[in-house]
Write a protein that holds these residues in place. Structure first.
Motif, mmCIF file in Angstrom:
data_model
loop_
_atom_site.group_PDB
_atom_site.id
_atom_site.type_symbol
_atom_site.label_atom_id
_atom_site.label_comp_id
_atom_site.label_asym_id
_atom_site.label_seq_id
_atom_site.Cartn_x
_atom_site.Cartn_y
_atom_site.Cartn_z
ATOM 1 N N LEU A 163 11.260 -26.128 29.686
ATOM 2 C CA LEU A 163 10.154 -25.759 28.814
ATOM 3 C C LEU A 163 10.635 -25.216 27.466
ATOM 4 C CD1 LEU A 163 7.113 -25.524 28.560
ATOM 5 C CD2 LEU A 163 7.253 -23.274 29.622
ATOM 6 N N PHE A 164 11.585 -24.308 27.467
ATOM 7 C CA PHE A 164 12.049 -23.679 26.237
ATOM 8 C C PHE A 164 13.489 -24.073 25.944
ATOM 9 C CE2 PHE A 164 8.680 -20.807 27.675
ATOM 10 C CZ PHE A 164 7.899 -20.779 26.523
ATOM 11 N N HIS A 165 13.711 -25.327 25.649
ATOM 12 C CA HIS A 165 15.055 -25.834 25.382
ATOM 13 C C HIS A 165 15.167 -26.131 23.886
ATOM 14 C CE1 HIS A 165 18.872 -27.624 26.421
ATOM 15 N NE2 HIS A 165 18.549 -28.670 25.700
ATOM 16 N N LEU A 166 16.196 -25.561 23.245
ATOM 17 C CA LEU A 166 16.402 -25.790 21.816
ATOM 18 C C LEU A 166 16.865 -27.218 21.563
ATOM 19 C CD1 LEU A 166 18.249 -22.539 20.721
ATOM 20 C CD2 LEU A 166 15.872 -23.128 20.346
ATOM 21 N N GLU A 167 16.357 -27.785 20.499
ATOM 22 C CA GLU A 167 16.769 -29.131 20.120
ATOM 23 C C GLU A 167 17.994 -29.027 19.201
ATOM 24 O OE1 GLU A 167 14.795 -33.071 18.142
ATOM 25 O OE2 GLU A 167 13.509 -31.574 19.057
ATOM 26 N N PRO A 168 19.136 -29.547 19.633
ATOM 27 C CA PRO A 168 20.375 -29.397 18.854
ATOM 28 C C PRO A 168 20.292 -30.003 17.447
ATOM 29 C CG PRO A 168 20.849 -30.217 21.051
ATOM 30 C CD PRO A 168 19.367 -30.235 20.891
ATOM 31 N N SER A 169 19.517 -31.059 17.280
ATOM 32 C CA SER A 169 19.439 -31.687 15.957
ATOM 33 C C SER A 169 18.780 -30.771 14.929
ATOM 34 C CB SER A 169 18.676 -33.009 16.038
ATOM 35 O OG SER A 169 17.336 -32.781 16.427
#
Length: 92
Positions: free
Chosen positions: A37-43
């Motif tokens: 649910l709360f996963h940072l997008e590396p890009s």
């Protein structure tokens, strides 16, 4: 060996992160799809870092790779801190 930290790069990246958070919000940095649910997008983290690197004056030398890695980690830490704070506010 001492850590190499480029303070001007760190300040620039924090400023751009703050601008993006003000205009787009925290949800801009989170992945829209996936199991977590709360996963940072590396890009998006790389976007902040690239923008800070491009904004540097042409007379300044290219930052050391360890300084860039440190800056990337600091951006991620700040975003994780804000996500955790938002989760606490919503009661998750």
């Amino acid at each position: 060996m001492a850590d190499i930290i480029d303070l001007s790069l760190l300040a620039d990246s924090r400023r751009y992160l703050s601008k993006l958070l003000d205009t787009r919000g925290l949800s801009y940095f989170l992945q829209k799809e996936g199991a977590r649910l709360f996963h940072l997008e590396p890009s998006k983290v790389e976007l902040v870092l690239r923008t800070a690197l491009r904004s540097r004056e042409g007379t300044l030398p290219k930052p050391h790779p360890k300084a860039i890695d440190h800056c990337r980690k600091e951006i991620r830490r700040e975003l994780i801190r804000r996500v955790a704070s938002a989760m606490l506010q919503t009661g998750l």
